[in-house]
Design an enzyme around this catalytic site. Structure first.
Site, PDB file in Angstrom:
ATOM      1  N   GLY A 178       0.766  -1.244   0.000  1.00 23.98           N
ATOM      2  CA  GLY A 178       0.000   0.000   0.000  1.00 23.98           C
ATOM      3  C   GLY A 178       0.795   1.290   0.000  1.00 23.98           C
ATOM      4  N   HIS A 253      10.198  -3.282 -22.831  1.00 23.58           N
ATOM      5  CA  HIS A 253       9.116  -4.259 -22.864  1.00 23.58           C
ATOM      6  C   HIS A 253       7.891  -3.659 -22.186  1.00 23.58           C
ATOM      7  CE1 HIS A 253      11.426  -4.826 -19.134  1.00 23.58           C
ATOM      8  NE2 HIS A 253      10.238  -4.965 -18.575  1.00 23.58           N
ATOM      9  N   ARG A 336      14.925   7.535 -15.935  1.00 23.30           N
ATOM     10  CA  ARG A 336      15.802   6.372 -15.895  1.00 23.30           C
ATOM     11  C   ARG A 336      15.211   5.309 -16.802  1.00 23.30           C
ATOM     12  NH1 ARG A 336      15.105   0.693 -14.171  1.00 23.30           N
ATOM     13  NH2 ARG A 336      17.095  -0.012 -13.323  1.00 23.30           N
ATOM     14  N   ASP A 338      14.838   1.639 -18.012  1.00 22.60           N
ATOM     15  CA  ASP A 338      15.000   0.248 -17.611  1.00 22.60           C
ATOM     16  C   ASP A 338      15.525  -0.585 -18.788  1.00 22.60           C
ATOM     17  OD1 ASP A 338      14.480  -1.930 -15.666  1.00 22.60           O
ATOM     18  OD2 ASP A 338      13.011  -2.572 -17.158  1.00 22.60           O
ATOM     19  N   GLU A 367      19.944   2.201 -17.544  1.00 19.49           N
ATOM     20  CA  GLU A 367      20.300   1.055 -16.709  1.00 19.49           C
ATOM     21  C   GLU A 367      21.180   0.126 -17.533  1.00 19.49           C
ATOM     22  OE1 GLU A 367      18.640  -2.966 -14.548  1.00 19.49           O
ATOM     23  OE2 GLU A 367      17.514  -2.014 -16.159  1.00 19.49           O
ATOM     24  N   HIS A 433      17.006  -1.881  -6.003  1.00 24.04           N
ATOM     25  CA  HIS A 433      15.924  -2.869  -5.984  1.00 24.04           C
ATOM     26  C   HIS A 433      16.294  -4.147  -6.714  1.00 24.04           C
ATOM     27  CE1 HIS A 433      15.605  -1.005  -9.887  1.00 24.04           C
ATOM     28  NE2 HIS A 433      14.763  -1.933 -10.275  1.00 24.04           N
ATOM     29  N   ASP A 434      17.403  -4.124  -7.455  1.00 24.81           N
ATOM     30  CA  ASP A 434      17.838  -5.295  -8.221  1.00 24.81           C
ATOM     31  C   ASP A 434      19.001  -6.046  -7.583  1.00 24.81           C
ATOM     32  OD1 ASP A 434      16.034  -5.263 -10.375  1.00 24.81           O
ATOM     33  OD2 ASP A 434      17.169  -3.698 -11.402  1.00 24.81           O
ATOM     34  N   ASP A 477      16.362  -9.777  -4.654  1.00 27.90           N
ATOM     35  CA  ASP A 477      14.971  -9.610  -5.047  1.00 27.90           C
ATOM     36  C   ASP A 477      14.196 -10.917  -4.753  1.00 27.90           C
ATOM     37  OD1 ASP A 477      12.582  -9.186  -6.366  1.00 27.90           O
ATOM     38  OD2 ASP A 477      13.448  -9.238  -8.377  1.00 27.90           O
ATOM     39  N   ARG A 481      13.355  -5.504  -1.142  1.00 27.29           N
ATOM     40  CA  ARG A 481      12.242  -4.559  -1.290  1.00 27.29           C
ATOM     41  C   ARG A 481      11.333  -4.571  -0.055  1.00 27.29           C
ATOM     42  NH1 ARG A 481      10.937  -6.351  -7.612  1.00 27.29           N
ATOM     43  NH2 ARG A 481      13.049  -5.923  -8.385  1.00 27.29           N
TER      44      ARG A 481
END
Length: 585
Positions: A178, A253, A336, A338, A367, A433-434, A477, A481
């Site tokens: 949330g 994508h 940025r 991706d 990236e 986050h990766d 991951d 996160r």
């Protein structure tokens, strides 16, 4: 002389205009080369075709150099009076002198041979329109990356159906907690107090997943995060606090519910969007399985993320309009990209030209996890995420067999891959986050702060991942996160950690030498695991960084104003200790 170690070309990062007046010239040689001179001048100094006069050029020694693992990188900056330059190199070993031209090496006797047609390196024209220009404000920025679903829920009363209660500890990719744009807006004061001047948001456009990298609608803020009004308010209030906003663009994508992909699924070859994707087998287009069978190209092998054909004119025009709307509607400061190494060069060139015409100082970040030279020529990205620096820093602390020279070679490699103007705005990070979170790698606060000291003193622009200010843990991951533990921030230990992060950020913002492009490794300490480097600004002010990565105490030479330290007392730097100090001029 080791001829195989010598390399130069009049392109890419070896010879380029840093601005309209200055030409940077770089050269690689082997370690046997002790001194280098450059002979340079205007190509027409001796007439249009040379005539009877012999072109000579001005001779200057190149004194600045960086050590790489097997080579030395020599660099100089010239100021061609007429924006043209012709040059060759004079190389000295202990016993030989050679002259290096575009077509190879000459002895002094060969150089002086009457009538020889010398093939000098030539920069024909430093065209102002071709100068690689990057936005100046980025170097001054300290970034904070936010994964929106896990940062803060600003409207807990509007609980969406299916939300998982906010919690500490591991999470999964299926859960939604949330976090939203309103929550980020409410925490702007916290970020401003921390010293943050830039926010990088993971995707916020409508998508199925919690990570939002499977876009459904590029023109709509995901309802789970808010709406267009909330986004405009967030950016406006961030700007009032001196904070820039960068959004994530997923153009390599889309998601399975993106309108054009749904149309292709329904109509097959007859769809007006058939050219938007890279379909190889139209008969099995609706099959649900990974794409190793090659029926269509996708991100990795994820069938829910079909790859967009960024060579298509329709796709290029569509995303130019999408980005234009983001700029006009929300007044964002950066984008940025991706999977930034898989979209086409044609796409990026067109998009850059369009966006820079709308907002000349917008920051375009790719990236890319490897050498990105081909994307940083001034007509595509301004910068890339500096994963090579992140990996190099990590590996040095992991591999105790590496001496301080390995650290020096690694840093020098990272900053000799690109033009200076790209290095000046490089997006430096230690986790994201990766990746596994920084604190998770060694579970040692001393090593954690040693790496952060490097991050905040390297050229470019530092970014911390949300929660790094309290050394938040998390594996790969999706564990990296986790939810931001706001209630935990109040405890004494986390308050101490926040204050240490403020110290680092304040040091970065206060001392221009932290942000400067100029550094060297003096190697004054014999300890093989003592990393030491000096940063200099344009006024000659020096900042010294010393990291004791050994198990022994170090006696520190000299004195200076301590800006940041750990395990340092009365001139002695303990094991895993950090010292950053100002040495003045």
């Amino acid at each position: 002389m080791e001829f195989t170690g010598v390399y130069h070309k009049t392109s890419e990062q070896f010879s380029y205009a840093q601005n309209e007046e200055e030409l940077v010239v770089n050269l690689k040689t082997g370690y046997d080369v002790r001194r280098v001179f450059i002979h340079y001048g205007d190509p027409f100094e001796a007439g249009i075709l040379g005539g009877k006069e012999k072109w000579v050029g001005k001779r200057e020694e190149i004194v600045y150099k960086k050590r790489l693992l097997h080579q030395i990188w020599w660099t100089t900056t010239l100021r061609p009076a007429y924006k043209r330059c012709k040059y060759y190199f004079e190389l000295h070993t202990d016993t030989e002198v050679w002259y290096y031209f575009e077509d190879g090496f000459l002895t002094e006797e060969q150089l002086g041979l009457e009538g020889r047609m010398l093939q000098c390196f030539t920069v024909p024209w430093m065209n102002p329109a071709d100068v690689n220009r990057t936005p100046d404000w980025v170097n001054e920025t300290v970034w904070y990356q936010i994964f929106p679903d896990r940062f803060c829920n600003g409207k807990p009363e509007d609980q969406q159906e299916g939300l998982t209660p906010w919690r500490l500890g591991p999470v999964t990719n299926e859960e939604r907690f949330g976090g939203n744009l309103e929550g980020i807006r409410q925490r702007l004061g916290y970020l401003q107090d921390l010293g943050i001047t830039g926010i990088y948001l993971n995707p916020i456009m409508e998508a199925e997943s919690n990570h939002k990298y499977d876009t459904k609608d590029y023109t709509k803020i995901d309802p789970a995060f808010g709406d267009e009004r909330t986004m405009r308010l967030l950016v406006s209030e961030a700007h009032e606090r001196g904070i820039k906003i960068m959004v994530d663009a997923v153009f390599n994508h889309c998601g399975r519910k993106f309108g054009p992909w749904l149309d292709v699924q329904k109509k097959g070859r007859e769809s007006e969007y058939a050219d938007w994707f890279m379909v190889q087998n139209w008969e099995e287009l609706k099959k649900r399985a990974d794409t190793r069978d090659g029926r269509f190209y996708s991100f990795a092998f994820a069938d829910g993320m079909p790859k967009l054909n960024t060579n298509s004119e329709q796709v290029i025009r569509y995303f130019c309009k999408v980005c234009e709307d983001w700029v006009r509607s929300y007044e964002i400061d950066g984008i940025r990209f991706d999977v930034g190494n898989e979209v086409s060069h044609r796409f990026l060139k067109r998009l850059r030209e369009h966006l820079k015409s709308l907002k000349p100082d917008i920051y375009l970040l790719g990236e890319i996890w490897h050498d990105a030279s081909q994307w940083l020529q001034g007509d595509e990205y301004d910068s890339v995420m500096n994963y090579p620096l992140m990996s190099g820093i990590h590996d040095f602390f992991l591999d105790k067999s590496l001496g301080k020279e390995a650290f020096e070679y690694m840093v020098n490699r990272c900053y000799t891959m690109y033009m200076q103007q790209n290095n000046n705005v490089m997006f430096n990070l230690l986790d994201s986050h990766d990746t596994e979170r920084l604190m998770n790698r060694f579970k040692d606060l001393d090593i954690f702060y040693q790496q952060l000291a490097v991050l905040f003193t390297m050229p470019g622009s530092p970014c911390i991942y949300y929660g790094t200010e309290i050394a938040l843990e998390g594996g790969h991951d999706p564990d990296c996160r986790r939810c931001m533990p706001w209630e935990e921030l109040k405890n004494e230990e986390n308050q101490k950690r926040i204050e240490l992060m403020k110290e680092l950020i304040r040091m970065r913002k206060t001392h221009q030498s932290c942000r400067s492009l100029y550094f060297h490794f003096p190697n004054e300490y014999e300890n093989r695991r003592c990393v030491e480097y000096v940063k200099l600004d344009e006024a000659g002010r020096k900042l010294e960084v010393i990291l004791n990565c050994s198990e022994e105490k170090l006696e520190i030479h000299g004195t200076g104003e301590v800006l940041f330290s750990r395990n340092y007392q009365e001139g002695r730097l303990g094991p895993k200790g950090t010292l950053v100090r100002s040495l003045g001029i």
